[in-house]
Write an enzyme that holds these catalytic residues in place. Structure first.
Site, PDB file in Angstrom:
ATOM      1  N   HIS A  12     -24.192 -26.013  -4.703  1.00 42.32           N
ATOM      2  CA  HIS A  12     -24.000 -27.233  -5.496  1.00 42.32           C
ATOM      3  C   HIS A  12     -22.503 -27.428  -5.753  1.00 42.32           C
ATOM      4  O   HIS A  12     -21.739 -26.457  -5.775  1.00 42.32           O
ATOM      5  CB  HIS A  12     -24.723 -27.118  -6.834  1.00 42.32           C
ATOM      6  N   GLU A  48     -20.833 -28.037  -8.480  1.00 43.31           N
ATOM      7  CA  GLU A  48     -20.289 -27.333  -9.644  1.00 43.31           C
ATOM      8  C   GLU A  48     -20.081 -25.846  -9.367  1.00 43.31           C
ATOM      9  O   GLU A  48     -19.067 -25.276  -9.778  1.00 43.31           O
ATOM     10  CB  GLU A  48     -21.235 -27.471 -10.853  1.00 43.31           C
ATOM     11  N   CYS A  70     -27.746 -29.828 -12.981  1.00 46.97           N
ATOM     12  CA  CYS A  70     -29.104 -29.277 -13.028  1.00 46.97           C
ATOM     13  C   CYS A  70     -29.107 -28.059 -13.963  1.00 46.97           C
ATOM     14  O   CYS A  70     -28.071 -27.665 -14.493  1.00 46.97           O
ATOM     15  CB  CYS A  70     -29.538 -28.865 -11.620  1.00 46.97           C
TER      16      CYS A  70
END
Length: 169
Positions: free
Chosen positions: A55, A57, A85
């Site tokens: 992801h 991040e 998320c």
């Protein structure tokens, strides 16, 4: 009208999201800023890398930690085009990131205020200051365009498979 600090760095996160878009990935981008310098960048590469953890991040946190030579990212601000998320929200808290700035909210999977708010949970030993809706329209539009194109591609592929099956029979 002059761009705010938040808008300036969200534009950088959008630039990262466009790299994901170019790979056919869901366009999510992230940058981490420390003392007015970008120390980590990332974009969604889950399908490309065949990795659940790829992801935006997580990639940005890894790069920022290498740059800071520490897992603690206190004093850092994370800018992300889509609400994190549960995994990324947890990582943001674990990294002790001071602030998170979110472009678009994610009512189906977001854990920065939509489904859960892991970032600001008082029960944890660290809470993140959160600002939402920065360049929201631009972040949302990028996602909407991507999914519209994806649906169209899927529709065409399905049609081609149907035609191929008919010609084989």
């Amino acid at each position: 009208m002059a761009m705010t600090q938040d808008e300036k760095y969200m534009k950088e996160a959008i630039r990262q999201a466009k790299k994901a878009y170019a790979l056919g990935e869901v366009p999510i981008g992230c940058v981490i800023v420390y003392q007015d310098k970008i120390i980590g960048r990332g974009y969604n590469r889950r399908n490309t890398d065949k990795n659940t953890l790829a992801h935006a991040e997580i990639t940005a946190i890894n790069k920022a930690s290498r740059k800071m030579k520490d897992w603690r990212l206190e004093g850092c601000t994370l800018y992300v085009t889509l609400e994190p998320c549960q995994m990324c929200s947890g990582a943001i808290v674990q990294a002790r990131i001071t602030e998170t700035v979110i472009g678009a909210m994610n009512p189906k999977a977001g854990c920065g205020g939509s489904i859960l708010n892991i970032l600001e949970m008082p029960a944890f030993n660290h809470q993140v200051t959160v600002r939402r809706g920065i360049l929201e329209e631009e972040c949302t539009q990028l996602l909407k365009t991507f999914f519209k194109e994806l649906r169209e591609r899927n529709r065409i592929e399905k049609q081609q498979r149907r035609e191929n099956n008919l010609s084989e029979n």
